[in-house]
Every structure is written in structure tokens, then in C-alpha cells.
Design a protein around this motif. Structure first.
Motif, PDB file in Angstrom:
ATOM      1  N   TYR A  66       0.529  -0.893   0.194  1.00 18.91           N
ATOM      2  CA  TYR A  66       0.177  -0.437   0.190  1.00 18.91           C
ATOM      3  C   TYR A  66       0.744   1.201  -0.097  1.00 18.91           C
ATOM      4  CZ  TYR A  66      -3.812  -3.069   1.376  1.00 18.91           C
ATOM      5  OH  TYR A  66      -4.868  -3.873   1.160  1.00 18.91           O
ATOM      6  N   GLY A  69       4.634   0.671  -3.410  1.00 22.35           N
ATOM      7  CA  GLY A  69       3.594   0.307  -5.034  1.00 22.35           C
ATOM      8  C   GLY A  69       2.979   0.649  -5.771  1.00 22.35           C
ATOM      9  N   LYS A  70       3.027   0.906  -6.503  1.00 21.66           N
ATOM     10  CA  LYS A  70       2.257   1.734  -8.262  1.00 21.66           C
ATOM     11  C   LYS A  70       0.948   0.860  -7.821  1.00 21.66           C
ATOM     12  CE  LYS A  70       4.745   0.187 -11.218  1.00 21.66           C
ATOM     13  NZ  LYS A  70       5.233   0.424 -13.248  1.00 21.66           N
ATOM     14  N   TYR A  71      -0.089   2.012  -7.057  1.00 23.60           N
ATOM     15  CA  TYR A  71      -2.017   1.376  -7.557  1.00 23.60           C
ATOM     16  C   TYR A  71      -2.316   1.625  -9.213  1.00 23.60           C
ATOM     17  CZ  TYR A  71      -2.895   6.143  -6.458  1.00 23.60           C
ATOM     18  OH  TYR A  71      -2.728   7.459  -6.247  1.00 23.60           O
ATOM     19  N   TYR A  80      -2.519  -3.408  -6.853  1.00 26.80           N
ATOM     20  CA  TYR A  80      -0.896  -2.197  -5.802  1.00 26.80           C
ATOM     21  C   TYR A  80      -0.322  -3.728  -6.788  1.00 26.80           C
ATOM     22  CZ  TYR A  80      -3.777   0.134  -2.852  1.00 26.80           C
ATOM     23  OH  TYR A  80      -4.288   1.244  -2.447  1.00 26.80           O
TER      24      TYR A  80
END
Length: 159
Positions: A66, A69-71, A80
Motif C-alpha cells: 500500500y 507500490g504502484k496502484y 497494488y
């Protein structure tokens, strides 16, 4: 001819852990010399050819995805993605905002099945967290698979 056995009791081993574990498949060659002599046939490990995914269980693993990471967001799913040095990991979360226990469980089942169908296309070495949204429980697996594949392609995780 080759006889394909799915779960011989003495040779069963599992890859992965949790709900993403897959049993090995075994092929028994009927043309092997030992089979003609009446001895047990040769057993060859055939598969599986899927990535070895571990289920995320610890809170710190989810928090890392969360925060770092990239979401990728859609009305039905949030994904994510974070590079992982260890094993490939998958986590699924559903909050109480998505509905009662029946809807949350259906959301998890649909997400799990959608991921199983595309997991061969995902590059190893990533941690993936899928978060269900309110509309997830009303979707079919194929619809969610398209959304998930689109998000993972934009993340650069698909082969």
C-alpha cells in the motif's frame, strides 16, 4: 502411450502455499522397459508450469504494498504492484464497505479465479494486492479478468 495421473498419494507434492497451491501432475510411461517387465512404471514429473505464488498473510506485507507500490484503480478493482526480491506473492482484501459476508466472500472467490486464469501471463518477482470494491461481487469472472489484465499490463507486470 502415456497415462496422466493427477494425484498419486505417494508422489504428491505441492507448489506454493495457501489457496494458490497447485498439485504436481505425473505421467507414467507405459512404453518404459520397466513397465513391460511387470515392474512399476517410470514416473515422470510433468508440471505445473505456473508461477509459484505465495499467499500474503502478514500485515506488514500488505502495508508495504500500500505505501510503496504502484496502484491502478477501476470501479470494480484496485491493484497494488510492487517489485519483490523474494517469492511472488498475492493478497486479496475486501473491506466491510463492499457488503455483508456473503458478498465479501464472493468478491474474493471471483478475484481468485480471475487471477488463476491469467497467472501464467504474470512475470515472477512481484507482490500483487487486489482490493475488492462495491461492484466486484456483481461481476462474472471473465469481466473481472479483463479489468485485471488491463491493470497488470499498464503496470508492466504481464509478459
Amino acid at each position: 502411450p502415456v497415462l496422466l495421473m493427477t494425484e498419486p498419494a505417494e508422489f504428491l507434492t505441492r507448489k506454493g502455499s495457501g489457496r494458490f497451491a497447485r498439485p504436481f501432475f505425473f505421467a507414467i510411461s507405459l512404453e518404459h522397459p520397466s513397465a513391460r517387465l511387470g515392474a512399476p512404471a517410470a514416473v515422470l514429473k510433468v508440471g505445473p508450469k505456473m508461477n509459484d505464488y505465495t499467499t500474503m498473510k502478514e500485515n506488514r506485507e500488505f502495508r508495504r504494498a500500500y505505501s510503496h507500490g504502484k496502484y491502478f484503480v477501476s470501479p470494480v478493482l484496485v491493484s497494488y504492484v510492487i517489485k519483490n526480491r523474494k517469492k511472488s506473492m498475492v493478497g486479496i482484501t475486501t473491506s466491510k464497505r463492499t457488503g455483508n459476508a456473503v458478498r465479501r466472500n464472493r468478491s474474493r472467490r471471483v478475484i481468485r479465479e480471475a487471477f488463476r486464469s491469467i497467472e501464467n501471463n504474470v512475470k515472477p518477482g512481484y507482490s500483487l494486492v487486489f482490493v475488492a470494491r462495491g461492484k466486484t461481487s456483481f461481476l462474472k469472472c471473465g469481466d473481472l479478468r479483463r479489468v485485471m489484465l488491463e491493470q497488470l499490463k499498464s503496470a508492466g507486470v504481464c509478459k
